[in-house]
Scaffold this motif. Structure first.
Motif, PDB file in Angstrom:
ATOM      1  N   VAL A 127      14.608  11.688  32.855  1.00 54.55           N
ATOM      2  CA  VAL A 127      13.386  10.910  32.985  1.00 54.55           C
ATOM      3  C   VAL A 127      12.284  11.421  32.065  1.00 54.55           C
ATOM      4  N   LEU A 128      12.178  12.732  31.894  1.00 56.90           N
ATOM      5  CA  LEU A 128      11.143  13.286  31.028  1.00 56.90           C
ATOM      6  C   LEU A 128      11.425  12.958  29.572  1.00 56.90           C
ATOM      7  N   THR A 161       5.293   4.530  29.296  1.00 60.65           N
ATOM      8  CA  THR A 161       5.122   5.949  29.574  1.00 60.65           C
ATOM      9  C   THR A 161       4.394   6.164  30.896  1.00 60.65           C
ATOM     10  N   LEU A 162       3.306   5.429  31.076  1.00 57.53           N
ATOM     11  CA  LEU A 162       2.496   5.584  32.291  1.00 57.53           C
ATOM     12  C   LEU A 162       3.285   5.187  33.533  1.00 57.53           C
ATOM     13  N   GLU A 163       4.079   4.133  33.435  1.00 51.76           N
ATOM     14  CA  GLU A 163       4.866   3.694  34.589  1.00 51.76           C
ATOM     15  C   GLU A 163       5.798   4.799  35.064  1.00 51.76           C
ATOM     16  N   ILE A 164       6.487   5.453  34.130  1.00 50.62           N
ATOM     17  CA  ILE A 164       7.384   6.542  34.506  1.00 50.62           C
ATOM     18  C   ILE A 164       6.582   7.698  35.097  1.00 50.62           C
ATOM     19  N   ALA A 165       5.467   8.041  34.469  1.00 53.97           N
ATOM     20  CA  ALA A 165       4.662   9.176  34.914  1.00 53.97           C
ATOM     21  C   ALA A 165       4.106   8.978  36.321  1.00 53.97           C
ATOM     22  N   LEU A 166       3.844   7.734  36.703  1.00 57.60           N
ATOM     23  CA  LEU A 166       3.222   7.472  37.999  1.00 57.60           C
ATOM     24  C   LEU A 166       4.222   7.091  39.093  1.00 57.60           C
ATOM     25  N   THR A 167       5.387   6.590  38.722  1.00 57.93           N
ATOM     26  CA  THR A 167       6.302   6.067  39.741  1.00 57.93           C
ATOM     27  C   THR A 167       7.595   6.845  39.891  1.00 57.93           C
ATOM     28  N   SER A 168       7.913   7.727  38.958  1.00 61.34           N
ATOM     29  CA  SER A 168       9.160   8.478  39.047  1.00 61.34           C
ATOM     30  C   SER A 168       9.138   9.439  40.241  1.00 61.34           C
ATOM     31  N   LYS A 169      10.299   9.630  40.843  1.00 60.12           N
ATOM     32  CA  LYS A 169      10.410  10.561  41.969  1.00 60.12           C
ATOM     33  C   LYS A 169      10.335  12.009  41.503  1.00 60.12           C
ATOM     34  N   ASP A 170      10.638  12.236  40.229  1.00 59.24           N
ATOM     35  CA  ASP A 170      10.632  13.608  39.691  1.00 59.24           C
ATOM     36  C   ASP A 170       9.247  13.939  39.132  1.00 59.24           C
ATOM     37  N   GLN A 171       8.247  13.969  40.013  1.00 56.28           N
ATOM     38  CA  GLN A 171       6.869  14.178  39.582  1.00 56.28           C
ATOM     39  C   GLN A 171       6.616  15.573  39.024  1.00 56.28           C
ATOM     40  N   ALA A 172       7.316  16.577  39.528  1.00 56.57           N
ATOM     41  CA  ALA A 172       7.102  17.947  39.051  1.00 56.57           C
ATOM     42  C   ALA A 172       7.423  18.057  37.560  1.00 56.57           C
ATOM     43  N   LYS A 173       8.507  17.426  37.148  1.00 55.49           N
ATOM     44  CA  LYS A 173       8.931  17.484  35.741  1.00 55.49           C
ATOM     45  C   LYS A 173       7.946  16.728  34.842  1.00 55.49           C
TER      46      LYS A 173
END
Length: 265
Positions: free
Chosen positions: A199-200, A215-227
């Protein structure tokens, strides 16, 4: 810098940009085209977006919005769109995701509008509007995913959020507008994306290709927020730095610590 694009419910002041679609109940006031980030200035393009920050209200009346009064230099704006400043935010998605920040803790009625810009007629037409009673604000970052309409590749759009602070005084509603372009997926990027499921990596590829909304959609909605934390902070810092206010550091802090609320329409 570009000014806020201002629609009006009853009457419109004349814009320097001509041929706006006056058949709409709510219109955008467009200003002359200014240079894009790459230094080009195509006269067929609509003007770059605003900073994405609420500009007070159409009539300067803020009744019902006292916590966001523009007269206070120490308050974070009522509404901040998570969009790049001065340039068109690009997306590959024909059903894109939009995001914005709400500073008010009160639950307020919201209105979302999406306009399509016709480069030939120089007109903007309303293609999507959300203003139902369940469409209300929550403090923090709100993320809206649309199921329709399907946007057109190569087309430019304007999207707008308005807070209804007092239905009896719509001229006092804070609002902000941003510009967006739907672009086609380039072969090199398509190949790179197909080679990774991380995902990153995907988010960084979108970011390198200047695909803000992807980019923003992945950054805000992905479950892997720590990465994705560093990338997310970087995007929010860009939003804060694009603000016209003198509160860039305060805005960045507020954005970074905000809860994220996801909406589907």
């Amino acid at each position: 810098m570009a000014q806020i694009l201002r629609p009006s419910h009853k009457c419109l002041r004349k814009s320097l940009f001509t041929s706006i679609d006056i058949g709409l109940s709510l219109l955008l006031l467009l200003m002359p085209t200014t240079a894009l980030a790459d230094g080009s200035n195509n006269s067929n393009d609509p003007p770059p977006q605003t900073t994405g920050t609420s500009g007070g209200s159409r009539g300067g009346d803020s009744r019902g919005c006292e916590t966001q009064s523009e007269t206070s230099s120490s308050r974070v704006p009522a509404l901040i769109l998570l969009a790049p400043s001065q340039i068109y935010g690009q997306t590959l998605a024909t059903r894109p995701t939009f995001a914005w920040f709400i500073s008010n803790s009160a639950s307020l009625q919201m209105e979302f509008r999406l306009y399509e810009y016709d480069q030939v007629s120089k007109q903007s037409k309303l293609v999507k509007e959300i203003k139902d009673e369940n469409f209300k604000s929550l403090p923090g970052i709100m993320v809206l995913s649309l199921s329709n309409p399907e946007l057109l590749v190569g087309q430019r759009y304007f999207w707008q959020i308005e807070l209804v602070c007092d239905a009896n005084h719509p001229s006092g509603n804070p609002f902000a507008t941003a510009a967006m372009k739907v672009v086609s997926l380039q072969p090199d990027l398509e190949k790179q994306l197909s080679q990774s499921n991380d995902v990153l990596t995907k988010a960084n590829l979108y970011n390198q290709a200047n695909l803000w909304y992807n980019t923003l959609e992945i950054a805000l909605t992905s479950k892997d927020q720590a990465k994705l934390r560093e990338l997310k902070i970087s995007l929010l810092e860009q939003v804060a730095n694009g603000s016209k206010t003198g509160l860039k550091e305060q805005i960045q802090v507020e954005l970074t610590k905000s809860a994220i609320h996801q909406l589907q329409r």
